[in-house]
Design a protein around this motif. Structure first.
Motif, PDB file in Angstrom:
ATOM      1  N   LEU A   1       0.950  -1.163  -0.112  1.00  0.00           N
ATOM      2  CA  LEU A   1       0.026  -0.185   0.041  1.00  0.00           C
ATOM      3  C   LEU A   1       1.120   1.301   0.021  1.00  0.00           C
ATOM      4  O   LEU A   1       0.730   2.253  -0.982  1.00  0.00           O
ATOM      5  CB  LEU A   1      -1.018  -0.128   1.384  1.00  0.00           C
ATOM      6  CG  LEU A   1      -2.332   0.772   1.181  1.00  0.00           C
ATOM      7  CD1 LEU A   1      -3.044   0.020   0.007  1.00  0.00           C
ATOM      8  CD2 LEU A   1      -2.871   0.639   2.461  1.00  0.00           C
TER       9      LEU A   1
ATOM     10  N   GLU B   1       2.085   1.791  -3.273  1.00  0.00           N
ATOM     11  CA  GLU B   1       1.155   2.180  -4.264  1.00  0.00           C
ATOM     12  C   GLU B   1       0.946   3.739  -4.279  1.00  0.00           C
ATOM     13  O   GLU B   1       0.864   4.379  -5.135  1.00  0.00           O
ATOM     14  CB  GLU B   1      -0.161   1.461  -4.010  1.00  0.00           C
ATOM     15  CG  GLU B   1      -1.123   1.778  -5.204  1.00  0.00           C
ATOM     16  CD  GLU B   1      -2.182   0.706  -4.733  1.00  0.00           C
ATOM     17  OE1 GLU B   1      -3.562   1.627  -4.620  1.00  0.00           O
ATOM     18  OE2 GLU B   1      -2.348  -0.363  -4.108  1.00  0.00           O
ATOM     19  N   TYR B   2       1.099   4.153  -2.867  1.00  0.00           N
ATOM     20  CA  TYR B   2       0.902   5.575  -2.645  1.00  0.00           C
ATOM     21  C   TYR B   2       1.974   6.325  -2.707  1.00  0.00           C
ATOM     22  O   TYR B   2       2.001   7.725  -2.634  1.00  0.00           O
ATOM     23  CB  TYR B   2       0.089   6.059  -1.223  1.00  0.00           C
ATOM     24  CG  TYR B   2      -1.172   5.461  -1.361  1.00  0.00           C
ATOM     25  CD1 TYR B   2      -2.274   6.512  -1.747  1.00  0.00           C
ATOM     26  CD2 TYR B   2      -1.862   4.342  -0.938  1.00  0.00           C
ATOM     27  CE1 TYR B   2      -3.572   6.145  -2.107  1.00  0.00           C
ATOM     28  CE2 TYR B   2      -3.266   3.995  -1.043  1.00  0.00           C
ATOM     29  CZ  TYR B   2      -4.215   5.007  -1.601  1.00  0.00           C
ATOM     30  OH  TYR B   2      -5.419   4.775  -1.830  1.00  0.00           O
TER      31      TYR B   2
ATOM     32  N   HIS C   1      -5.015  10.787  -4.299  1.00  0.00           N
ATOM     33  CA  HIS C   1      -6.367  10.243  -4.156  1.00  0.00           C
ATOM     34  C   HIS C   1      -6.604   9.985  -2.476  1.00  0.00           C
ATOM     35  O   HIS C   1      -5.786   9.985  -1.644  1.00  0.00           O
ATOM     36  CB  HIS C   1      -6.104   8.761  -4.643  1.00  0.00           C
ATOM     37  CG  HIS C   1      -6.079   8.755  -6.095  1.00  0.00           C
ATOM     38  ND1 HIS C   1      -5.136   9.110  -6.790  1.00  0.00           N
ATOM     39  CD2 HIS C   1      -6.887   8.072  -6.981  1.00  0.00           C
ATOM     40  CE1 HIS C   1      -5.447   9.244  -7.962  1.00  0.00           C
ATOM     41  NE2 HIS C   1      -6.469   8.656  -8.184  1.00  0.00           N
ATOM     42  N   SER C   2      -7.928   9.871  -2.246  1.00  0.00           N
ATOM     43  CA  SER C   2      -8.354   9.583  -0.889  1.00  0.00           C
ATOM     44  C   SER C   2      -7.883   8.394  -0.409  1.00  0.00           C
ATOM     45  O   SER C   2      -7.781   7.439  -1.288  1.00  0.00           O
ATOM     46  CB  SER C   2      -9.807   9.792  -0.768  1.00  0.00           C
ATOM     47  OG  SER C   2     -10.333   9.066   0.537  1.00  0.00           O
ATOM     48  N   ILE C   3      -7.180   8.224   0.733  1.00  0.00           N
ATOM     49  CA  ILE C   3      -6.695   6.864   1.235  1.00  0.00           C
ATOM     50  C   ILE C   3      -7.612   6.140   1.669  1.00  0.00           C
ATOM     51  O   ILE C   3      -7.624   4.834   1.386  1.00  0.00           O
ATOM     52  CB  ILE C   3      -5.795   7.124   2.314  1.00  0.00           C
ATOM     53  CG1 ILE C   3      -4.490   8.073   2.006  1.00  0.00           C
ATOM     54  CG2 ILE C   3      -5.335   5.808   2.991  1.00  0.00           C
ATOM     55  CD1 ILE C   3      -3.680   8.523   3.145  1.00  0.00           C
TER      56      ILE C   3
ATOM     57  N   SER D   1     -10.093   5.846  -2.175  1.00  0.00           N
ATOM     58  CA  SER D   1      -9.313   5.956  -3.361  1.00  0.00           C
ATOM     59  C   SER D   1      -9.940   6.611  -4.491  1.00  0.00           C
ATOM     60  O   SER D   1      -9.505   6.342  -5.496  1.00  0.00           O
ATOM     61  CB  SER D   1      -8.863   4.451  -3.590  1.00  0.00           C
ATOM     62  OG  SER D   1      -9.731   3.478  -3.499  1.00  0.00           O
ATOM     63  N   ARG D   2     -10.697   7.487  -4.175  1.00  0.00           N
ATOM     64  CA  ARG D   2     -11.125   8.598  -5.169  1.00  0.00           C
ATOM     65  C   ARG D   2     -10.383   9.690  -5.223  1.00  0.00           C
ATOM     66  O   ARG D   2      -9.802   9.876  -4.168  1.00  0.00           O
ATOM     67  CB  ARG D   2     -12.727   8.980  -4.963  1.00  0.00           C
ATOM     68  CG  ARG D   2     -13.631   7.832  -4.824  1.00  0.00           C
ATOM     69  CD  ARG D   2     -14.887   8.136  -4.628  1.00  0.00           C
ATOM     70  NE  ARG D   2     -15.411   9.187  -5.638  1.00  0.00           N
ATOM     71  CZ  ARG D   2     -16.309  10.263  -5.098  1.00  0.00           C
ATOM     72  NH1 ARG D   2     -16.584  10.183  -3.746  1.00  0.00           N
ATOM     73  NH2 ARG D   2     -16.541  11.286  -5.913  1.00  0.00           N
TER      74      ARG D   2
ATOM     75  N   ASP E   1      -7.383  10.722   6.601  1.00  0.00           N
ATOM     76  CA  ASP E   1      -7.021  10.805   5.271  1.00  0.00           C
ATOM     77  C   ASP E   1      -6.452  12.087   4.740  1.00  0.00           C
ATOM     78  O   ASP E   1      -7.113  12.912   4.479  1.00  0.00           O
ATOM     79  CB  ASP E   1      -8.446  10.729   4.758  1.00  0.00           C
ATOM     80  CG  ASP E   1      -8.531  10.264   3.044  1.00  0.00           C
ATOM     81  OD1 ASP E   1      -7.434  10.440   2.664  1.00  0.00           O
ATOM     82  OD2 ASP E   1      -9.647  10.116   2.576  1.00  0.00           O
TER      83      ASP E   1
END
Lengths: 285, 322
Positions: B54, B57-58, B82-84, B87-88, B273
């Motif tokens: 994760l 990924e971020y 993106h929102s954690i 994910s939007r 977030d």
């Protein structure tokens, strides 16, 4: 000596407006008395309200104000008057802590900018500009995201909001006196920069700083209680004014006193702090 | 003039950049990375390997400077991360919420301006009579009232007591009335304070005396001659006023259970977030800066003296904010 001499011209022309000078200062007297009561509630809450703010009698829940329970009882039968009195400690200590931190950090920045001048001044004041550009609550919320909820976190988060104003005032005070003849004289007599700052520059800034601190205290009480209302401050059983308003929200339809009374305490205290801040002159920020 | 505009624009960009940088420093540098922050709460069920994935990924496994530069570069072209949690894209999350908040703040601003100006004019108008003293009490009182508390009082009185408006939610224009009023109270009171003070100062100027001597009544003097000049210092505070409204909206939206930035940011703070929190904070600084910029650029239009001088407005001469 220097302080007394320097104070007079600051207060004389500003103070309260020319028209409102006449008549007794009832407002100021009321403000002072209220702040005294709040101070009592903070330091010796048991003197004003001997009961336990956390102990409730379920049979007596949601009682309207009466001779027995002056401000009624809440949803688990705790006496609201006792809770508001004991809540003063939490709300006020958080707000005072916030202002103290803000004054410390803000004065340090303001002194640095004012005394160092040049590029340091520019950089520090730009940072201060940014603190102004982000609305207070949002900045506090960003810090709380990282620090988590709790009284200390709220105090720090709120203090950041007052840094900018204090840094600006202190910087302008420093610039005002730095080139004055007596400071130059002190400098020529061989005072080192640190001594010069503490002995000759800082005392002049005390009056406007105190006035601003009172103003910031009022703002801090509002911010602390707003964050408490949102649920980031002291956690539920503890009485905190903002959090009490929030928990009263659930019985808004049936028990008006649960939201109204703690809110009135906030309003009165903020009003009083604002009134007292006027003593230091109106020309702030 | 072009030079001045470019300079102001540069200054504005600098403030937004600095706001971005400071929030980055606060949110990403201080306590490790957001994924380990969340591991304690929402992602407790994930294994260490999954958490590492994760992080990768971020991009949290890269050096902070690299992260900062990549994120800043992306933010400039409109990708705010993106929102954690959901994910939007942050831009979508914030953009959706913005509509409702903008409605609320716009109506709140209008109420604050109309209310604040009315109180200020009435205070100056009725000088030396008892209503003047009563009116003079209103602004300090309004400044001291917490918006969240006043909102609850309004619900009590005008939704439960006399059922005129809905207490919660955002259905139709009627649901906007109570939130807008409670949002407008502190701002309106600030406007009233500033305006009363500068009206007092303006009325003491010689040109007002001249106009009076030529036979103009109090109403005409105030509305036609004094208000326009006296309003200028208040207009320069627009940036702070709009910033204050945004802050207030966060709280007021919670009180009235309205959708909007307030709900988004409250949720983001709870779920840590960070990308969303940063998005909202930076957005607020952009709004603040734009408001200030608009006022500075419009200033020559409002004040012929500056148009004539062709120089930048002097902000420092305009007294205090409070």
């Amino acid at each position: 000596m220097t302080v007394a001499l320097a104070k007079a011209p600051v207060e004389a022309p500003s103070g309260t407006g020319p028209r409102r000078r006449r008549g007794p200062r009832i407002g100021l007297a009321l403000a002072a008395v209220w702040l005294l009561v709040v101070a009592l509630a903070v330091f010796v809450p048991h003197l004003l309200a001997p009961g336990d703010p956390l102990a409730g009698v379920p049979a007596l829940k949601l009682q309207p104000p009466s001779a027995h329970h002056w401000w009624g009882t809440d949803e688990v039968g705790r006496d609201l008057y006792t809770r508001v009195v004991h809540g003063a400690g939490l709300t006020m200590s958080t707000a005072v802590l916030a202002v103290a931190m803000g004054v410390l950090l803000g004065s340090a920045l303001g002194l640095l900018a004012g005394l160092a001048g040049g590029i340091v001044d520019v950089v520090v004041m730009r940072v201060v500009d940014v603190l102004f550009a982000v609305p207070g609550i949002l900045l506090s919320l960003a810090l709380i995201t990282v620090l988590g909820a709790g009284t200390a976190a709220v105090a720090f988060a709120v203090s950041v909001g007052s840094i900018a104003g204090i840094a600006r005032v202190l910087r302008s005070e420093v610039l005002k006196v730095r080139t004055s003849p007596y400071v130059e004289a002190a400098q020529v007599s061989g005072n080192r920069p640190l001594r010069l700052t503490l002995r000759h520059v800082l005392p002049n800034a005390v009056t406007p700083l105190l006035a601003l601190a009172a103003l910031e205290l009022a703002a801090a009480i509002l911010s602390v209680s707003a964050l408490g209302f949102l649920g980031y401050g002291a956690q539920p059983p503890a009485p905190e004014w903002g959090a009490m308003v929030a928990s009263g929200r659930d019985s808004l339809r049936t028990a008006w006193w649960l939201t109204t009374v703690p809110g009135l305490a906030i309003v009165a205290t903020v009003l009083a702090a604002n009134r007292v801040s006027l003593l230091g002159g109106r020309r702030l920020r | 003039m072009t030079r001045y505009v470019l300079g102001r624009l540069g200054q504005a960009l600098l403030v937004v950049w600095a706001a971005y940088t400071i929030t980055f420093a606060v949110l990403y540098v201080l306590p490790g990375d957001p994924v380990s922050l969340m591991a304690g709460t929402n992602l407790g069920f994930l294994t260490t390997a999954q958490l590492d994935e994760l992080r990768h990924e971020y991009g949290f496994d890269r050096p902070l400077v690299v992260q900062y530069l990549i994120r800043l570069g992306a933010a400039v072209v409109g990708d705010w991360g993106h929102s954690i949690v959901s994910s939007r894209p942050v831009v979508d999350v914030v953009g959706e919420a913005l509509v409702s908040t903008v409605q609320l703040t716009a109506v709140g601003l209008a109420v604050a301006i109309v209310g604040g100006t009315t109180v200020a004019l009435a205070t100056v108008w009725t000088k030396r009579r008892w209503p003047a003293q009563l009116l003079a009490l209103l602004p300090p009182l309004g400044v001291a009232v917490p918006a969240f508390w006043f909102g609850l009082l309004l619900i009590q009185w005008f939704a439960f007591g006399i059922p005129l408006f809905p207490a919660f939610g955002a259905q139709g224009p009627a649901s906007l009335v109570l939130p807008a009023v409670s949002l407008a109270i502190p701002t309106g009171a600030t406007i009233a304070q500033l305006l009363t003070r500068s009206l007092d100062a303006t009325l003491a100027e010689p040109y007002i005396q001249t106009i009076r001597a030529r036979g103009a009544g109090t109403g005409r003097v105030l509305l036609r001659h004094a208000l326009r000049n006296a309003a200028l210092p208040t207009v320069t505070m627009t940036g702070l006023i709009v910033g204050g409204l945004l802050s207030g909206a966060v709280v007021v939206e919670t009180v009235f259970s309205r959708p909007g930035l307030g709900r988004v940011v409250a949720q983001a703070v709870e779920q840590q977030d960070v990308a969303v929190v940063q998005g909202v904070v930076v957005l607020a600084s952009i709004v603040f800066v734009l408001a200030g910029l608009a006022v500075d650029l419009l200033y020559p239009v409002l004040d012929p003296r500056i148009r004539a001088a062709g120089r930048r407005p002097v902000r420092s001469a305009l007294g205090g904010a409070a």
